[in-house]
Design an enzyme around this catalytic site. Sequence first.
Site, PDB file in Angstrom:
ATOM      1  CB  SER A 125       1.661   3.560  -2.018  1.00 34.60           C
ATOM      2  OG  SER A 125       0.619   4.150  -2.751  1.00 34.60           O
ATOM      3  CD  GLU A 127      -4.158   5.774  -3.402  1.00 36.16           C
ATOM      4  OE1 GLU A 127      -4.971   5.945  -2.477  1.00 36.16           O
ATOM      5  OE2 GLU A 127      -4.356   6.178  -4.568  1.00 36.16           O
ATOM      6  CE1 TYR A 149      -1.508  -1.050  -2.115  1.00 37.16           C
ATOM      7  CE2 TYR A 149      -1.886   1.308  -2.397  1.00 37.16           C
ATOM      8  CZ  TYR A 149      -1.099   0.185  -2.592  1.00 37.16           C
ATOM      9  OH  TYR A 149       0.095   0.295  -3.258  1.00 37.16           O
TER      10      TYR A 149
END
Length: 327
Positions: A125, A127, A149
């Site tokens: 990801s 992120e 996460y």
Amino acid sequence: MKRKRAIITGITGQDGSYLAEFLLEKGYEVYGLQRRSSTLNLDRILHFKERITLISGDLLDQSSLINVIKDIQPDEIYNLGAQSFVPTSWNQPLLTGEITALGVTRLLEAILMIKPDTKFYQASSSEMFGKVQTSPQNEKTPFYPRSPYGVAKVYGHWITVNYRESYNLFCVSGILFNHESPRRGLEFVTRKITNGVAMIKHGLSNELRLGNLEAKRDWGFAGDYVKAMWLMLQNDTPEDFVIATGEMHTVREFCEIAFDYVGLDYKKYVIVDEKFFRPAEVHELLGDVSKARKILKWQPETSFEQLIKMMVDSDMKIIEKIKCEHF
């Protein structure tokens, strides 16, 4: 000729449902991992559920993954299963780590033990970049995650690299930037906006509360991105790729286009509410997709504006149907 077999974890999610459809079109036998105890929301896969096989397994349970690989003997595994909602990861950091991080290791270990020629795709990801060190971000940009996460995804990413280099497995990570669709969950900001637009337009709401309107993201269409996942596993060598559009837009721009599409001014309805701000904000993400363009010959086909209009159209129909049924 024998049909290829693929296992998808997270098949009932946005990406899993689009990927399953894509693989069915390619002639695959598609298997979806489901937890025995979970109450599954099958809405996203109902229209093709009869063409796939749901199998019992859990990213928290090593033995179930071993049994699944023994039984199916897959050619490819796509690990899209995760606790994937960033705000929830602050409330449930341990569960997020168990599923999103260690779940990857359990799968890789099962592949290594049972069928090491299985090709493995890990859903990494954007992120992971978090507090970005350089812009745009590419495959060599250092990670600086800003949520449990993001941290868990960094672990999943590096354990995939580690198993590739340690055991010569064909395992890759797709570092996907934000990708949306009408199948996005209502808790995600893009769908929250398009659903809010439809509610307001149909007279069922008069405001939309959001967090940081200045956050910048690289948004693409999930249906385009699942093709890139598949292409990575057809590549001659296992490599990691950034998948993105190369364009960055603010949440405010997303609101402006979505409201304008139905003839409304977002400024009259959107309220900034600090309770939706993250404890540690990711201010901007922008992907450099040049490696995927060059090697995979992949590029996004859906523009930012087309994506928003597609999502608004879908939510307008959903809310209209709800309105007809209840009023």
